[in-house]
Design an enzyme around this catalytic site. Structure first.
Site, mmCIF file in Angstrom:
data_model
loop_
_atom_site.group_PDB
_atom_site.id
_atom_site.type_symbol
_atom_site.label_atom_id
_atom_site.label_comp_id
_atom_site.label_asym_id
_atom_site.label_seq_id
_atom_site.Cartn_x
_atom_site.Cartn_y
_atom_site.Cartn_z
ATOM 1 C CG ASP A 357 -51.947 2.667 34.732
ATOM 2 O OD1 ASP A 357 -52.099 3.131 35.536
ATOM 3 O OD2 ASP A 357 -52.065 2.521 33.190
ATOM 4 C CG ASP A 419 -46.885 4.621 31.229
ATOM 5 O OD1 ASP A 419 -48.550 3.471 32.094
ATOM 6 O OD2 ASP A 419 -47.714 5.171 32.206
#
Length: 584
Positions: A357, A419
């Site tokens: 990420d 997420d």
């Protein structure tokens, strides 16, 4: 010579960067002169170095708009005979610089200039001398918005240019927070409770269609590595071939979300006391099991909801509600199906995706020609996309505050499914471990709270930096450190790290007696004082009433309870087949 050329390119890049930083979004408020429909705001792109715009609409001058789009206003011959006295002219873009256009408009009495562009909006730049010379605002307005203005208000309109301040955080963040934390908590709780129920149902001999559930998939380190490589490859392919692959992702989302929605609603349908009729005897695939008619109707409903979203996915006013509902169902189904067997596997998955990420958000801008983050570019949709499609793998909520950024560039706030799913798998593991060691769900609650705190930190970073943030940068440390610290404080880190054999939860022969020298599982002070024998399960009160009672437990012969067999799951040792061994 090469040095001079390099310096020239560096200077040009610096000038371009300065122009981009100076560029701001604003609004033009349009009303009809004849008192027709209510006024409407449209997006404009302006450069405050030409002239500042007021932040409040009440302080902006409402001036007549002059449609001069048939001219590019590049020479004095393009000016009307009486000029643009106290007007805001609309002129076409092209053939000359912004400075030449605005200088002619200001000289003829204009109070502002709107340049209509059929191409993507760019900041109207210039040099310092030109900025000092011009005293009226100049902005770019899209050709599509001009057509909407003429269609809505006719051609006799007034307009006011203004640029309200951007709020630090939008109120829609509260909605996203509730959806994300609620999905993680519900998915983690469901995953743990389902696992316990599954092991309890091993005592049942009924294996009918209602008793069968989807098998959980244990994630291995090899699967984690393959998954991360696939994620990286797909993200890069989407960056270069977005218009071709976006429809593949949309199709996958429709299929996966309908399956998830069915999985979430099926337990509720099974509890209904009516409509239990079955399909008649047949030889068709799947239907030969004679499923209940209500489950077939539920499957058709889930597919219909997914198809409706797929057809109307670009309806911004309401399609986001369906997308969020389908997305939450997909996340719950994934958290229930995918199982991380050990904290070691949790740590490996979260750390690898943490690096993934951060790399694709913060590092890739230095590697792309446009200077944009690959992750943000793909998640929001490339600006030069011919399809204007958006990836559906996000929760999206429209901005509730009226602001230029919401009107022009980002009408929705987004939170990716990753997420939610990546920390959610750790929350699910914590809940299963809670049930395993009978710890009153302390790990589950602590990890869920840590996820909520990490999400709040993400929102704060988003407000301070005003750019897309890799949420896992904040979620992974919060959840991992909290879970590890709690296990260390409770002196259960070894069991927590390995899962205490939870990954190898296989049925044991009933005649194998439990050993007497195995480690005892920890029992909290708030739990019952009598230690449960290893063959007993502590089951939630929500189990069906028709479950048969557990086999009778032999009485203890000494002061200590029989301990579990080494290497078997805590609290899950084989049941003794006969009377206890006197030597124990």
């Amino acid at each position: 010579m090469a040095t001079a050329a390099s310096l020239a390119r560096l200077a040009a890049a610096f000038v371009l960067l300065t122009a981009q930083v100076a560029c701001e979004y604003g609004m033009v408020h349009v009303v009809s002169e004849t008192g027709g429909p209510k006024g409407k705001d449209y997006c404009i792109l302006y450069n405050p170095q030409w002239a500042h715009l007021p932040h409040d609409l009440s302080k902006a001058s409402l001036l007549q708009v002059r449609d001069w789009t048939g001219s590019m206003l590049c020479s004095p011959a393009d000016l009307p005979a009486k000029g643009f006295s106290n007007q805001i002219p609309l002129v076409a873009r092209g053939n000359c610089t912004f400075y030449e256009k605005v200088r002619l408009a200001q000289g003829s009495g204009a109070r502002g200039l709107l340049i209509v562009s059929k191409e993507p909006l760019v900041p109207p730049g210039g040099n310092k001398t030109q900025y000092d010379e011009i005293g009226i605002p100049v902005a770019l307005l899209s050709y599509r918005d001009v057509l909407d203005i003429f269609e809505t208000f006719d051609r006799t309109v007034r307009a006011a240019l203004y640029a309200p301040k951007e709020p630090m955080l939008d109120y829609n963040m509260v909605i996203i927070f509730i959806m994300a934390v609620g999905t993680v908590a519900l998915g983690g709780y469901w995953a743990g409770s389902r696992d316990v129920r599954k092991r309890y149902m091993k005592h049942k001999r009924d294996d009918g269609p209602e008793k069968q559930e989807d098998e959980a998939v244990d994630v291995t380190p090899v699967m984690i590595c393959v998954f991360v490589v696939m994620c990286c490859s797909m993200l890069v392919l989407l960056y270069f071939f977005y218009d071709q692959l976006v429809y593949v992702i949309i199709g996958i989302f429709c299929l996966a979300s309908s399956t998830g929605l069915y999985s979430c609603l099926s337990p509720l349908i099974q509890r209904l006391p009516f409509c239990k009729c079955r399909v008649p005897d047949n030889s068709l695939p799947y239907f030969h099991k004679r499923p209940q008619v209500r489950t077939l109707l539920l499957a058709l409903l889930c597919v219909a909801v997914s198809v409706v979203w797929g057809v109307f996915r670009n309806e911004d006013q309401w399609a986001w509600i369906l997308q969020d509902a389908l997305g939450i169902a997909f996340c719950l189904y994934t958290l229930k199906t995918i199982r991380l067997p050990t904290f070691k596997a949790c740590t490996l998955l979260l750390l690898v995706l943490f690096i993934y990420d951060v790399f694709f958000v913060f590092i890739t801008p230095f590697l792309t020609k446009s200077g944009n983050s690959i992750m943000v570019e793909v998640a929001t949709g490339p600006s030069d996309s011919a399809t204007h499609e958006k990836l559906p793998m996000v929760l999206k909520v429209p901005r509730l505050n009226a602001s230029p950024l919401a009107l022009c560039d980002r009408p929705f706030s987004l939170l990716g499914f990753g997420d939610i799913l990546v920390p959610g798998l750790l929350v699910a593991y914590c809940h299963r471990f809670d049930i395993q060691v009978q710890s009153s769900r302390v790990y589950f609650v602590a990890c869920t709270i840590a996820y909520g705190i990490g999400l709040l930190v993400t929102f704060m970073a988003l407000a301070l930096m005003q750019r897309g943030q890799p949420a896992l940068l904040y979620l992974v440390p919060c959840t991992l450190v909290t879970s590890c610290a709690l296990a260390l404080w409770r002196r259960e880190l070894g069991m927590f790290w390995t899962g205490s054999g939870f990954a190898k939860d296989l049925p044991q022969p009933a005649w194998v007696p439990a050993a007497a020298d195995g480690p005892q599982p920890r029992v909290d002070s708030d739990s019952t004082t009598t230690q449960q024998p290893p063959g007993q399960e502590v089951l939630p009160a929500s189990l069906p009433a028709e479950q048969p009672p557990e086999p009778p437990v032999p009485k203890e012969t000494g002061a200590s309870a029989p301990s579990q067999e080494p290497g078997s799951p805590a609290g899950l040792a084989p049941e003794p087949a006969g009377p206890p061994d006197p030597s124990a």
